[in-house]
Scaffold this motif. Structure first.
Motif, PDB file in Angstrom:
ATOM      1  N   SER A 191       6.074   5.126   7.677  1.00  0.00           N
ATOM      2  CA  SER A 191       6.773   4.520   6.263  1.00  0.00           C
ATOM      3  C   SER A 191       6.450   3.067   6.491  1.00  0.00           C
ATOM      4  CB  SER A 191       8.105   4.871   6.263  1.00  0.00           C
ATOM      5  OG  SER A 191       8.368   6.077   5.960  1.00  0.00           O
ATOM      6  N   LEU A 192       6.278   2.381   5.554  1.00  0.00           N
ATOM      7  CA  LEU A 192       6.109   0.904   5.385  1.00  0.00           C
ATOM      8  C   LEU A 192       7.110   0.530   4.101  1.00  0.00           C
ATOM      9  CD1 LEU A 192       2.293   0.184   5.697  1.00  0.00           C
ATOM     10  CD2 LEU A 192       4.088  -0.443   6.913  1.00  0.00           C
ATOM     11  N   GLY A 193       7.847  -0.274   4.525  1.00  0.00           N
ATOM     12  CA  GLY A 193       9.000  -1.100   3.392  1.00  0.00           C
ATOM     13  C   GLY A 193       9.920  -0.235   3.010  1.00  0.00           C
ATOM     14  N   GLY A 194      10.045   0.968   4.038  1.00  0.00           N
ATOM     15  CA  GLY A 194      11.046   1.872   3.393  1.00  0.00           C
ATOM     16  C   GLY A 194      10.682   3.177   2.668  1.00  0.00           C
ATOM     17  N   ALA A 195       9.200   3.295   2.347  1.00  0.00           N
ATOM     18  CA  ALA A 195       8.666   4.287   1.777  1.00  0.00           C
ATOM     19  C   ALA A 195       7.545   4.882   2.527  1.00  0.00           C
ATOM     20  CB  ALA A 195       7.889   3.553   0.379  1.00  0.00           C
ATOM     21  N   PRO A 196       7.566   6.264   2.233  1.00  0.00           N
ATOM     22  CA  PRO A 196       6.790   7.128   3.397  1.00  0.00           C
ATOM     23  C   PRO A 196       5.419   6.710   2.624  1.00  0.00           C
ATOM     24  CG  PRO A 196       7.962   8.545   1.977  1.00  0.00           C
ATOM     25  CD  PRO A 196       8.575   7.113   1.940  1.00  0.00           C
ATOM     26  N   VAL A 197       4.352   6.434   3.727  1.00  0.00           N
ATOM     27  CA  VAL A 197       2.913   6.245   3.175  1.00  0.00           C
ATOM     28  C   VAL A 197       1.943   7.319   3.837  1.00  0.00           C
ATOM     29  CG1 VAL A 197       3.196   3.957   2.688  1.00  0.00           C
ATOM     30  CG2 VAL A 197       2.378   4.578   4.840  1.00  0.00           C
ATOM     31  N   ALA A 198       2.137   8.090   4.769  1.00  0.00           N
ATOM     32  CA  ALA A 198       1.060   8.866   5.390  1.00  0.00           C
ATOM     33  C   ALA A 198       1.678   9.858   6.485  1.00  0.00           C
ATOM     34  CB  ALA A 198      -0.082   8.195   6.039  1.00  0.00           C
ATOM     35  N   VAL A 199       1.151  10.695   7.115  1.00  0.00           N
ATOM     36  CA  VAL A 199       1.594  11.245   8.052  1.00  0.00           C
ATOM     37  C   VAL A 199       0.358  11.291   9.169  1.00  0.00           C
ATOM     38  CG1 VAL A 199       1.920  13.631   9.014  1.00  0.00           C
ATOM     39  CG2 VAL A 199       2.789  13.048   6.584  1.00  0.00           C
ATOM     40  N   GLY A 200       0.753  11.022  10.484  1.00  0.00           N
ATOM     41  CA  GLY A 200      -0.064  10.991  11.645  1.00  0.00           C
ATOM     42  C   GLY A 200      -0.857   9.857  11.879  1.00  0.00           C
ATOM     43  N   GLN A 201      -1.472   9.302  10.855  1.00  0.00           N
ATOM     44  CA  GLN A 201      -2.214   7.978  10.960  1.00  0.00           C
ATOM     45  C   GLN A 201      -2.393   7.048   9.911  1.00  0.00           C
ATOM     46  OE1 GLN A 201      -6.154   9.225  11.881  1.00  0.00           O
ATOM     47  NE2 GLN A 201      -6.595  10.272   9.847  1.00  0.00           N
ATOM     48  N   LEU A 202      -2.871   5.851  10.067  1.00  0.00           N
ATOM     49  CA  LEU A 202      -3.407   5.063   8.861  1.00  0.00           C
ATOM     50  C   LEU A 202      -4.501   4.426   9.552  1.00  0.00           C
ATOM     51  CD1 LEU A 202       0.055   2.807   8.455  1.00  0.00           C
ATOM     52  CD2 LEU A 202      -1.006   4.421   7.137  1.00  0.00           C
ATOM     53  N   GLU A 203      -5.538   4.575   8.236  1.00  0.00           N
ATOM     54  CA  GLU A 203      -7.060   4.115   8.663  1.00  0.00           C
ATOM     55  C   GLU A 203      -7.284   3.001   7.535  1.00  0.00           C
ATOM     56  OE1 GLU A 203     -11.287   5.959   9.586  1.00  0.00           O
ATOM     57  OE2 GLU A 203      -9.794   7.273   9.269  1.00  0.00           O
ATOM     58  N   ASP A 204      -7.386   1.848   7.817  1.00  0.00           N
ATOM     59  CA  ASP A 204      -7.915   0.824   6.833  1.00  0.00           C
ATOM     60  C   ASP A 204      -6.676   0.767   5.668  1.00  0.00           C
ATOM     61  OD1 ASP A 204      -9.983  -0.182   8.250  1.00  0.00           O
ATOM     62  OD2 ASP A 204     -11.531   1.434   7.604  1.00  0.00           O
ATOM     63  N   PHE A 205      -5.600   0.898   5.916  1.00  0.00           N
ATOM     64  CA  PHE A 205      -4.563   1.053   4.901  1.00  0.00           C
ATOM     65  C   PHE A 205      -4.250  -0.475   4.241  1.00  0.00           C
ATOM     66  CE2 PHE A 205      -0.032   1.271   3.245  1.00  0.00           C
ATOM     67  CZ  PHE A 205      -0.285   2.604   2.356  1.00  0.00           C
ATOM     68  N   GLN A 206      -4.298  -0.444   3.262  1.00  0.00           N
ATOM     69  CA  GLN A 206      -4.400  -1.792   2.567  1.00  0.00           C
ATOM     70  C   GLN A 206      -2.811  -2.249   2.003  1.00  0.00           C
ATOM     71  OE1 GLN A 206      -6.982  -2.446  -0.793  1.00  0.00           O
ATOM     72  NE2 GLN A 206      -8.850  -2.293   0.511  1.00  0.00           N
ATOM     73  N   VAL A 207      -2.489  -3.393   2.456  1.00  0.00           N
ATOM     74  CA  VAL A 207      -1.122  -3.939   2.009  1.00  0.00           C
ATOM     75  C   VAL A 207      -1.051  -5.554   1.800  1.00  0.00           C
ATOM     76  CG1 VAL A 207       0.234  -2.168   3.509  1.00  0.00           C
ATOM     77  CG2 VAL A 207      -0.412  -4.098   4.642  1.00  0.00           C
ATOM     78  N   GLY A 208      -0.265  -5.941   1.283  1.00  0.00           N
ATOM     79  CA  GLY A 208      -0.231  -7.344   0.904  1.00  0.00           C
ATOM     80  C   GLY A 208       0.244  -7.993   2.159  1.00  0.00           C
ATOM     81  N   PRO A 209      -0.255  -9.178   2.226  1.00  0.00           N
ATOM     82  CA  PRO A 209       0.126  -9.959   3.587  1.00  0.00           C
ATOM     83  C   PRO A 209       1.505 -10.388   3.366  1.00  0.00           C
ATOM     84  CG  PRO A 209      -0.833 -11.491   1.731  1.00  0.00           C
ATOM     85  CD  PRO A 209      -0.991 -10.077   1.221  1.00  0.00           C
ATOM     86  N   GLY A 210       2.168 -10.781   4.901  1.00  0.00           N
ATOM     87  CA  GLY A 210       3.498 -10.812   4.912  1.00  0.00           C
ATOM     88  C   GLY A 210       4.097  -9.961   5.893  1.00  0.00           C
TER      89      GLY A 210
END
Length: 247
Positions: A191-210
């Motif tokens: 989870s990022l920022g309190g929201a689930p985004v993936a299971v097991g891995q992140l690969e080149d996952f884009q997010v805003g700076p900060g």
């Protein structure tokens, strides 16, 4: 000793034999007459059978009249059931052609469609559907659609339980950063920022700076809850993150 009786004179002996001879003749004549009567009498036929109790006569069966083509069109041509049709077994009932489908959604405001037909109640489906391959869609504003195809057999009952829609990952701004990580176990939820985004891995996952709150959790393990800093145009490679087994 007294003297023996004198012999009977011959004429008296003959007089005694005459009646005897007459009797013999009479008996012979009667026997002959009886024999002649038996032989000349016609042979008697068999004894007549006893007369059985008189049964009522069975009325003759009158065949049904054959209707002409003109008569067959009248309204009173309904034929009564005959012995042949009265005991004829009825046709077997047609096999079932539907299956029961149950599901509920999260959020409850989601709309459910089966082959494009909307559910009567938002957030659930508890109605029969035609057997065969059926397309099931669940959608709600702000969530990713759920879309699948089920193969249902006639007479089956299929319960999909609760279908939880996922929110889309946040869109990366123009100067986004990238996150790379591998979680262990592979079933861990990220989870990022309190929201689930993936299971097991992140690969080149884009997010805003900060700064972003990163949480990785799995049943039976101690969750990782930390804060990461993403730089625009840079790749943040966190490598492999292994969760500790819960005590």
């Amino acid at each position: 000793a007294p003297a023996p009786p004198a012999a009977e004179p011959e004429p008296e002996r003959r007089s005694h034999l005459v009646p005897v001879a007459v009797g013999i003749v009479i008996v012979a004549a009667l026997a002959g007459a009886a024999y002649w009567f038996v032989l000349r009498r016609p042979a008697a036929g068999p004894a007549p059978a006893p007369v059985a109790a008189r049964q009522p006569a069975t009325p003759p069966v009158t065949p049904a009249p054959v209707r002409t083509a003109a008569e067959s069109g009248r309204a009173d041509t309904t034929r009564p059931a005959t012995a042949d049709t009265a005991h004829r077994p009825s046709a077997a009932p047609a096999p079932a052609t539907t299956a029961m489908l149950f599901l509920v959604t999260s959020p409850a405001s989601a709309e459910v469609y089966v082959d494009g037909e909307p559910s009567a109640n938002n957030g659930e489906w508890n109605s029969p559907v035609r057997a065969g391959d059926r397309n099931v869609q669940v959608s709600a504003p702000g969530y990713l659609d759920f879309d699948t195809t089920l193969t249902l057999a006639a007479g089956d009952t299929v319960d999909l339980g609760q279908i939880t829609l996922s929110k889309p990952p946040p869109q990366a701004p123009a100067n986004a950063g990238l996150i790379v990580l591998q979680a262990v176990p592979s079933t861990a939820q990220i989870s990022l920022g309190g929201a689930p985004v993936a299971v097991g891995q992140l690969e080149d996952f884009q997010v805003g700076p900060g700064q972003w709150r990163l949480r990785i959790s799995a049943p039976g393990y101690v969750a990782l809850d930390t804060t990461i800093t993403v730089v625009a145009g840079r790749v943040l490679d966190l490598g492999q993150i292994t969760l500790k087994t819960a005590p």
